[in-house]
Design an enzyme around this catalytic site. Structure first.
Site, PDB file in Angstrom:
ATOM      1  N   ASP A  21       3.158  42.723  -4.870  1.00  0.00           N
ATOM      2  CA  ASP A  21       3.947  43.202  -3.747  1.00  0.00           C
ATOM      3  C   ASP A  21       3.017  43.390  -2.556  1.00  0.00           C
ATOM      4  O   ASP A  21       1.987  44.064  -2.673  1.00  0.00           O
ATOM      5  CB  ASP A  21       4.613  44.533  -4.129  1.00  0.00           C
ATOM      6  CG  ASP A  21       5.667  44.972  -3.136  1.00  0.00           C
ATOM      7  OD1 ASP A  21       5.984  44.198  -2.218  1.00  0.00           O
ATOM      8  OD2 ASP A  21       6.182  46.100  -3.282  1.00  0.00           O
ATOM      9  N   ASP A 115       8.274  39.233   0.024  1.00  0.00           N
ATOM     10  CA  ASP A 115       6.886  39.665  -0.172  1.00  0.00           C
ATOM     11  C   ASP A 115       6.594  40.106  -1.597  1.00  0.00           C
ATOM     12  O   ASP A 115       5.561  40.716  -1.850  1.00  0.00           O
ATOM     13  CB  ASP A 115       6.582  40.834   0.764  1.00  0.00           C
ATOM     14  CG  ASP A 115       7.473  42.040   0.487  1.00  0.00           C
ATOM     15  OD1 ASP A 115       8.637  41.835   0.110  1.00  0.00           O
ATOM     16  OD2 ASP A 115       6.989  43.176   0.629  1.00  0.00           O
ATOM     17  N   GLU A 116       7.477  39.784  -2.522  1.00  0.00           N
ATOM     18  CA  GLU A 116       7.365  40.368  -3.858  1.00  0.00           C
ATOM     19  C   GLU A 116       7.824  39.366  -4.910  1.00  0.00           C
ATOM     20  O   GLU A 116       8.818  38.675  -4.724  1.00  0.00           O
ATOM     21  CB  GLU A 116       8.241  41.621  -3.905  1.00  0.00           C
ATOM     22  CG  GLU A 116       8.273  42.356  -5.203  1.00  0.00           C
ATOM     23  CD  GLU A 116       9.245  43.530  -5.162  1.00  0.00           C
ATOM     24  OE1 GLU A 116       9.384  44.189  -6.214  1.00  0.00           O
ATOM     25  OE2 GLU A 116       9.878  43.773  -4.117  1.00  0.00           O
TER      26      GLU A 116
END
Length: 443
Positions: A21, A115-116
């Site tokens: 993350d 983003d993860e």
């Protein structure tokens, strides 16, 4: 990434799930664009009175600001914060670069957000080392090549890997941000000690109502939950939820990392600075939203079967309506026709005029790879008259061809190069600009 042979022990082989993350992703991308923002309380999201926070720097989080918080509350908690409306297009570009780095480690990637992602690194041990080595090397590459800090968890399953990455993150406080560990690996023998120390809100499936019910019987940590007999949990929460949470509390999570999982739905929505009572104005917003949604559907090489609209009235009541027309939906014209028919329902029209609309959303659901256009003798489109002469006439085949041309123009000259005629000379924002509410009035 340098490749090398490496012998991995049996226990290490079990730690094959990696969760990564990016730290404060939207803010981090804005800092790369403007380094003077580094170390300051920065908030990305809707900058107007009805906006919501999408992301906050750790300096802003120290004041209690968090994602999904109304912008008005964030301003009160952190008066000196710098508010940015954000650039979702840019965030998508950086996300694509991030996923390219993921693919240098493993093809088994399950995106959770821009983003993860979860990564199954079981096939990478012999090349790159154990989970800790892979996590550290990947994290360093992301920092060196993209300029982004990240937090990584490595464990036997998704639940533990996710909690491990959260434990690896920086901590916010008024005295300054305390760096996190960066990488946290949960060894098999340490799983229950690590897991049971977490609050129950750390488990998937524990929302506000479930949290309230568990707190009422004295359950505050996952360790507390693990001590409750499964039959008692089923009595309190219901059979399905009780068994599910009992398994998680013992660290049992058999879900695999699934790569190539497509979007279940694609949607855009707009929050208005003031409530809309005018149906024609809402139809204009439908045109913009349909254009944005259909563009994303085609970009993903998908087609929709269902169109949904979402209305939030001035009193905050939210309703949804959906329709499943015949055939595949890929063009803006098809989405406009379906959404407009939903919006024109007499009962809904009366509610709009009486109560006003705070938010309007449009979504594409039941997505799948297109199988081809099914032509019919009744292929003439007549987009409802309330859409002010948006488009009239032309078969689905004609519009598929026109849409392909529009996509080519946008790919070459940008999204703003061409768009629906209804939006010419309007102040309507472009796709992705209203994800977190309207911008502050600059006048």
């Amino acid at each position: 990434m340098q490749q090398r042979a490496h012998e991995v022990g049996a226990d290490e082989k079990r730690l094959r799930v990696l969760h990564l993350d990016i730290d404060a992703f939207f803010v981090a991308v804005e800092v790369l664009r403007d380094p003077s923002l580094r170390g300051l309380p920065v908030i990305v999201g809707g900058t107007g009175k009805r906006g919501v926070v999408a992301a906050a720097s750790y300096e802003a989080r120290a004041y209690g600001v968090h994602s999904a918080m109304p912008t008005a509350i964030a301003r009160k908690r952190c008066p000196k914060a710098i508010f940015l409306h954000g650039d979702h297009g840019r965030y998508g570009e950086v996300s694509a670069q991030l996923h390219e780095l993921f693919r240098t480690v493993t093809p088994i990637i399950e995106p959770i957000a821009l983003d993860e992602a979860f990564l199954d690194i079981g096939g990478a041990f012999r090349l790159f080392g154990d989970g800790a080595a892979i996590a550290t090397t990947l994290r360093n590459r992301i920092l060196d090549e993209l300029g982004l800090a990240s937090s990584v968890g490595v464990a036997r399953n998704k639940l533990l890997a996710k909690l491990a990455s959260e434990a690896a993150k920086p901590k916010a406080n008024r005295g300054g941000t305390r760096p996190g560990r960066g990488v946290v690996v949960v060894a098999v023998e340490d799983e229950l000690d690590f897991l049971h120390a977490h609050p129950i809100r750390g488990l998937w499936g524990v929302g506000p109502k479930t949290h309230e019910r568990l707190a009422a019987i004295g359950v505050h940590t996952i360790g507390d939950l693990a001590k409750i007999p499964v039959d008692a949990l089923c009595t309190t929460l219901g059979r399905t939820s009780g068994r599910h949470l009992s398994q998680l509390a013992m660290g049992i999570d058999d879900r695999p990392v699934v790569s190539g999982r497509g979007a279940k739905s694609i949607s855009h929505e707009q929050t208005f600075p003031t409530d809309h009572h005018d149906l024609d104005a809402l139809h204009g917003v439908v045109v913009r939203l349909a254009d944005a949604v259909s563009t994303r559907v085609r970009a993903a090489s998908l087609a929709a079967s269902t169109v949904q609209i979402k209305l939030r009235f001035g009193d905050f009541q939210t309703i949804t309506r959906s329709v499943t027309p015949e055939g595949e939906l890929t063009t803006a014209t098809q989405f406009i026709k379906a959404a407009s028919a939903l919006l024109n329902d007499p009962e809904l029209v009366a509610a709009i005029e009486e109560r006003g609309v705070r938010l309007l959303g449009l979504g594409a659901a039941n997505l799948a790879s297109p199988v081809g256009l099914q032509l019919s003798f009744d292929a003439q489109l007549d987009v409802t008259s309330n859409v002010s002469s948006t488009v009239r006439g032309g078969s689905d085949a004609d519009w598929a061809e026109v849409t392909e041309t529009l996509d080519d123009i946008r790919a070459r000259f940008g999204d703003a190069a061409i768009g629906p005629g209804r939006l010419v000379n309007t102040r309507e924002p472009g796709p992705g600009r209203e994800l977190w509410g309207p911008e502050a009035d600059k006048r």
